[in-house]
Design a protein around this motif. Structure first.
Motif, PDB file in Angstrom:
ATOM      1  N   GLN A  72      -6.910  -3.112   3.855  1.00  0.00           N
ATOM      2  CA  GLN A  72      -5.952  -1.775   3.774  1.00  0.00           C
ATOM      3  C   GLN A  72      -6.687  -0.678   2.772  1.00  0.00           C
ATOM      4  OE1 GLN A  72      -1.454  -2.185   2.229  1.00  0.00           O
ATOM      5  NE2 GLN A  72      -0.996   0.076   3.722  1.00  0.00           N
ATOM      6  N   GLY A 108       1.047  -0.943  -0.042  1.00  0.00           N
ATOM      7  CA  GLY A 108      -0.045   0.048  -0.180  1.00  0.00           C
ATOM      8  C   GLY A 108       0.517   1.472   0.097  1.00  0.00           C
ATOM      9  N   ASP A 151      -6.567  -3.900   8.802  1.00  0.00           N
ATOM     10  CA  ASP A 151      -4.766  -3.799   7.881  1.00  0.00           C
ATOM     11  C   ASP A 151      -5.185  -2.150   7.099  1.00  0.00           C
ATOM     12  OD1 ASP A 151      -2.620  -3.397   6.620  1.00  0.00           O
ATOM     13  OD2 ASP A 151      -2.847  -5.163   4.405  1.00  0.00           O
ATOM     14  N   SER A 192       1.414  -6.740   5.505  1.00  0.00           N
ATOM     15  CA  SER A 192      -0.498  -6.963   4.283  1.00  0.00           C
ATOM     16  C   SER A 192      -0.432  -8.450   3.991  1.00  0.00           C
ATOM     17  CB  SER A 192      -0.557  -6.184   3.803  1.00  0.00           C
ATOM     18  OG  SER A 192      -0.786  -4.579   3.728  1.00  0.00           O
TER      19      SER A 192
HETATM   20 MG    MG Z   1      -0.358  -3.289   3.796  1.00  0.00          MG
END
Ligand code: MG
Ligand code: ATP
Ligand code: ATP
Ligand code: SF4
Ligand code: SF4
Ligand code: MG
Lengths: 316, 326
Positions: free
Chosen positions: B94, A153, B176, B45
């Motif tokens: 996430q 991310g 997350d 993650s």
């Molecule tokens: Mg992550």
């Protein structure tokens, strides 16, 4: 000197259908917002979730037509500019990197696109610039070969930042640009933004829920609540002496890294605001701890707050 | 006491080349909140996705042990795993847009989770959805249920994800970065809600977050990851009081606190970047950035105990900083 960004009486309404039986509702996402950002400065925008920050950003970027009001970027209306000039002037970093990166292209091609679209850079120059900016956001050359879905991310978020900066635009609209980064990488990115501002005179609109980050990067801060700017001031003054009860609540809700202290309940209640149903009087009154009778039927007007700011509260 | 989730020596590779997780071990006890923290890209993650059997194509996991409530997760068929997922163990992703379907309304996506696992009518499922949306601070749930994901703000989408994960009353919630898109007042409300669920129903939470303020306030235990390994594990109080691993110490020293930031100075960060970790990499992955690295750091590093439920992966003996002030 012309301001980098100037918005006046900006308003945005959405019409929402809610099922077969019920009537259409009007969501007022941005309600009469006025401010200007001098070139080379940073306006931080904080506010409750859903108060209209991203909507405001999209209107400034020319991606969403305001219901009313005007936006000038560098003194010009964006739709008077062609796409290439617009891209050199203003670039976005969107809140949701996954949704804003083309899933079928490699990271380095995504980052190269703004340069290619200009049609004035040689291949060698494009490669050199892309490699340079990827390195500065902390992504290796190997990461550049990957697809967005193959990154973490925070790596995707850094790719989105690299794409926004690669052309060295004059203005960058950053919507939660570091929310997926750990504090160390976040610091590297924020220091990079600060360097670019110093060296190239960039202007940023910086939307974030992280108040420490806003305090560090912003020259001025605007606090939004239910579509309106309820307080705005120079950063130091706003953090030292918040005037609006909502600003105070925000500052009190920050979780400092002190174990064992739990999550404080600062008494705002669990009733969240509804942009389709804005309360009469002061829009913060159902949650305000110090509301008086007057707050329930009379909306506060804009009042000057030293040194440079304003606040909308009867009691500030 | 046996842990609700136990992960031992988890390895995850992508396409045989990228080693995303390299022998991570941790346990989440029943009714506790366990935080995973670490540098962007260190494998948090991927660890969560490996536990849920949701790794992207090309991803391969192996583990010495991976069990949930006594069930060996590695031996479950896809069908059996699908029955657990979203039901007894639920995950908040996430990036909400990666897991919300843009073509369906919020209401139909939320209702589907409940009817799939628990049966019952769609109307009852929608009622439950509306109730949970209220609890995560979404006003006018009726209107929101009829909307599509792109019509919601980032924070609303994130709260929808949280409500959706709670639809079936899971025993384990893997979250997350669940509050990155929320302002601090809403964030506090969500964290209090999770604390209540933990207290009332014994919910266990594996919480991935970059926000060390959240870690300090809600975690019971913390695992710190770096380059695919868990480099330090401790109770929360211990970790903040006496961090041992140089990476943990560096990380904690970078946390900016509002009202205390120095605006004219750059923000503190750990210099350098994570190295590329190829096959055959040995030794400490932090060594290119560590002020204390020496040649022994290129060899296998021992896991050192540093007190009750506290250990870390480094050549330095506990409380090294006190022995040799920097
Ligand atoms: Mg992550
Ligand atoms: N396309 C749309 N259709 C209908 N409503 C919308 C649309 N886009 C935004 N809204 C609504 O406008 C309001 C403001 O949304 P916006 O995304 O600007 O909030 P935000 O301040 O960015 O919040 P967050 O911090 O959660 O990202 C929300 O109530 C949202 O649901
Ligand atoms: N599908 C994939 N293919 C190849 N590599 C991948 C894939 N998914 C993740 N990775 C890599 O695995 C590593 C760990 O990724 P992960 O998403 O677990 O990081 P993270 O700790 O969650 O980071 P962040 O805090 O930035 O979200 C990263 O270096 C990432 O680039
Ligand atoms: S005007 Fe009244 S209700 Fe509104 S913020 Fe001020 S005191 Fe509170
Ligand atoms: S093992 Fe060596 S390089 Fe690694 S953290 Fe410890 S001292 Fe630093
Ligand atoms: Mg937003």
């Amino acid at each position: 000197m012309t301001a980098a960004i100037e918005v006046e009486n900006l308003r945005c309404e959405f019409r929402v259908h809610t099922g077969l039986m019920s009537a259409e509702k009007r969501v007022i996402a941005v309600d009469d917002v006025t401010f200007s950002v001098p070139a080379g400065s940073v306006l931080g925008i904080v506010g409750e979730s859903g108060c209209g920050k991203s909507t405001l950003a999209r209107m400034i970027l020319g991606l969403l037509k305001p219901t009313a009001g005007t936006v000038l970027v560098d003194g010009k209306r964006l739709f008077d500019l062609d796409r290439k000039a617009r891209a050199r002037l203003i670039q976005p970093v969107f809140q949701d990197p996954f949704a804003s990166l083309n899933p079928r292209r490699r990271i380095k091609d995504i980052v190269a696109l703004p340069l290619e679209a200009q049609g004035t850079f040689t291949r060698g120059e494009i490669d050199r610039r892309v490699a340079g900016i990827l390195e500065r956001v902390g992504l290796s050359a190997a990461m550049g070969e990957r697809m967005p879905s193959q990154l973490s991310g925070g790596q995707r978020q850094r790719a989105a930042i690299a794409r926004a900066l690669v052309l060295e635009p004059r203005i960058v609209i950053c919507d939660e640009p570091t929310s997926a980064l750990d504090v160390s990488v976040q610091a590297q990115i924020l220091n990079l933004l600060a360097d670019l501002r110093r060296d190239l005179g960039l202007t940023y609109l910086f939307i974030s829920h992280n108040l420490a980050v806003v305090e560090h990067v912003a020259s001025e801060v605007a606090v939004m609540y239910l579509g309106r700017i309820v307080e705005r001031n120079e950063t130091d003054a706003l953090f030292r002496e918040p005037g609006h009860p909502y600003t105070k609540a925000l500052l009190e809700s920050v979780l400092t890294p002190e174990p064992g202290r739990g999550v404080p309940d600062i008494g705002l209640g669990d009733v969240m605001p509804d942009p389709a149903n804005i309360p009469p009087g002061c829009r913060f009154n159902p949650r305000c701890r110090i509301a008086v009778e007057r707050c329930r039927h009379e909306a506060p007007t804009r009042m000057v707050r030293p040194p440079q700011g304003m606040v909308e509260c009867h009691l500030a | 006491m046996s842990a609700l989730l136990e992960v031992e020596e988890l390895q995850v590779t992508f396409g045989g080349r990228t080693a995303a997780v390299r022998g991570a071990s941790f346990r989440v006890e029943k009714g506790e909140t366990h935080c995973l923290v670490g540098e962007s890209g260190c494998g948090k993650s991927v660890t969560a996705l490996a536990v849920m059997s949701l790794l992207a194509r090309g991803g391969h996991r192996s583990a010495k042990r991976m069990s949930f409530a006594g069930t060996d997760l590695t031996s479950l068929s896809d069908r059996e795993m699908a029955r657990l997922r979203g039901n007894r163990m639920a995950m908040i992703f996430q990036e909400p847009m990666t897991s919300l379907n843009p073509a369906f309304t919020i209401g139909s996506q939320m209702a589907e989770v409940l009817t799939r696992h628990k049966g019952g009518s769609r109307a009852a499922a929608l009622d439950r959805a509306a109730e949970l949306m209220g609890r995560v601070g979404i006003t006018a749930p009726g209107m929101r249920l009829g909307q599509f994901p792109h019509q919601l703000s980032g924070g609303l989408r994130q709260r929808v994800m949280i409500a959706m994960a709670l639809m079936c009353d899971p025993e384990l919630l893997i979250a997350d970065e669940p509050t990155t898109a929320l302002d601090v007042t809403v964030q506090a409300q969500i964290l209090r809600l999770l604390a209540n669920l933990k207290r009332e129903f014994g919910l266990s939470i594996l919480l991935i977050t970059h926000d060390l303020g959240i870690v300090a306030r809600v975690a019971d235990h913390v695992s710190v990851m770096y380059a695919g390994e868990v480099v330090e594990r401790a109770t929360t109080a211990e970790l903040f009081r006496a961090p041992q691993h140089p990476y943990t110490r560096g990380l904690l020293s970078c946390v900016p606190v509002p009202g205390r930031v120095q605006r004219d100075k750059p923000l503190g960060s750990i210099p350098g970047v994570v190295p590329a970790i190829g096959a055959g990499f040995a030794g400490c992955a932090f060594r290119s950035r560590c002020a204390h690295a020496d040649e022994t750091c290129t060899r296998a590093i021992p896991r050192r105990p540093a007190g009750d439920a506290h250990d870390y992966l480094c050549r330095l003996a506990p409380d090294w900083a006190e022995l040799q002030p920097a």
